[in-house]
Design a protein around this motif. Structure first.
Motif, PDB file in Angstrom:
ATOM      1  N   GLU A 125       5.540   4.269   2.036  1.00 39.84           N
ATOM      2  CA  GLU A 125       6.050   5.496   2.658  1.00 39.84           C
ATOM      3  C   GLU A 125       6.764   5.191   3.967  1.00 39.84           C
ATOM      4  O   GLU A 125       7.851   5.720   4.225  1.00 39.84           O
ATOM      5  N   LYS A 126       6.169   4.348   4.778  1.00 38.89           N
ATOM      6  CA  LYS A 126       6.758   3.989   6.074  1.00 38.89           C
ATOM      7  C   LYS A 126       8.109   3.302   5.886  1.00 38.89           C
ATOM      8  O   LYS A 126       9.102   3.659   6.529  1.00 38.89           O
ATOM      9  N   SER A 179      10.736   5.752   4.385  1.00 39.15           N
ATOM     10  CA  SER A 179      11.108   6.721   5.425  1.00 39.15           C
ATOM     11  C   SER A 179      12.059   6.094   6.437  1.00 39.15           C
ATOM     12  O   SER A 179      13.059   6.709   6.831  1.00 39.15           O
ATOM     13  N   LYS A 191      10.720  11.600   6.076  1.00 40.24           N
ATOM     14  CA  LYS A 191       9.259  11.597   5.889  1.00 40.24           C
ATOM     15  C   LYS A 191       9.005  11.498   4.388  1.00 40.24           C
ATOM     16  O   LYS A 191       8.696  12.481   3.724  1.00 40.24           O
ATOM     17  N   SER A 220       0.850  -1.191   0.000  1.00 39.84           N
ATOM     18  CA  SER A 220       0.000   0.000   0.000  1.00 39.84           C
ATOM     19  C   SER A 220       0.887   1.243   0.000  1.00 39.84           C
ATOM     20  O   SER A 220       2.082   1.170   0.322  1.00 39.84           O
ATOM     21  N   VAL A 221       0.299   2.362  -0.361  1.00 39.47           N
ATOM     22  CA  VAL A 221       1.043   3.625  -0.361  1.00 39.47           C
ATOM     23  C   VAL A 221       1.609   3.898   1.027  1.00 39.47           C
ATOM     24  O   VAL A 221       2.792   4.240   1.175  1.00 39.47           O
ATOM     25  N   SER A 222       0.795   3.737   2.050  1.00 41.25           N
ATOM     26  CA  SER A 222       1.257   4.042   3.414  1.00 41.25           C
ATOM     27  C   SER A 222       2.369   3.098   3.854  1.00 41.25           C
ATOM     28  O   SER A 222       3.318   3.527   4.518  1.00 41.25           O
ATOM     29  N   ASP A 223       2.275   1.821   3.492  1.00 42.67           N
ATOM     30  CA  ASP A 223       3.347   0.880   3.838  1.00 42.67           C
ATOM     31  C   ASP A 223       4.645   1.245   3.114  1.00 42.67           C
ATOM     32  O   ASP A 223       5.728   1.176   3.700  1.00 42.67           O
ATOM     33  N   LYS A 250       7.159  10.817   0.973  1.00 42.37           N
ATOM     34  CA  LYS A 250       5.773  10.953   0.524  1.00 42.37           C
ATOM     35  C   LYS A 250       5.655  10.319  -0.862  1.00 42.37           C
ATOM     36  O   LYS A 250       6.327  10.724  -1.806  1.00 42.37           O
TER      37      LYS A 250
END
Length: 163
Positions: A71-72, A75, A141, A66-69, A143
């Motif tokens: 990004e995490k 980062s 961070k 996923s996008v959030s995974d 994105k």
């Protein structure tokens, strides 16, 4: 795809983020153990198994996370959106190209992502420096900007064939 030579990386290693994206189908090889034994200085390990969608029930699928995974993970690897990234692998599967695609899919500037021509195998054959020292990482961070048009499902392909 942009390739960089081992000469180029050797001369510019202090100006880029280096990623080891090795992955092996051969169960007698363990990419993270090999990375811990030796890697290009300042390289960061990118685990294709952990950095893929684990919810898919297909062997060796390495579906995009996923996008959030994403990004995490990126980062935590200390990579910023503006970083120039060189990806290599020490795999017969050329897993570096899979990681390259993932960075492009999630919006990293294509001019800032390259694959090391010849990978770790060529790097070592040329007698270039490797280390077992842990790379210092300062989290960022990151994105992501998902490029969903880069992926097509079977129905879209079939529809395109009909045209």
């Amino acid at each position: 795809m942009t390739l960089v030579s081992t000469d180029w990386l050797n001369e510019n290693s202090n100006m880029v983020k280096i990623i080891d994206a090795s992955w092996h189908l051969d169960k007698n090889r363990n990419a993270i153990e090999e990375y811990n034994e030796d890697h290009i200085e300042n390289a960061i390990f990118f685990d294709l198994d952990k950095n893929s969608n684990q919810k898919k029930d297909l062997p060796h699928g390495h579906f995009l996370p996923s996008v959030s995974d994403h990004e995490k993970t990126i980062s935590e690897m200390g990579i910023a959106n503006t970083d120039r990234i060189i990806i290599y692998c020490y795999s017969n599967l050329i897993s570096s190209c899979r990681a390259w695609f993932q960075f492009l899919y999630f919006g990293h500037d294509p001019k800032l992502v390259s694959v090391l021509n010849g990978g770790m195998k060529k790097w070592k054959l040329e007698g270039r420096k490797v280390t077992n020292q842990k790379t210092r990482i300062i989290p960022t961070k990151y994105k992501a900007n998902e490029n969903i048009n880069m992926i097509k499902v079977k129905s879209q392909i079939n529809e395109n064939i009909k045209r």
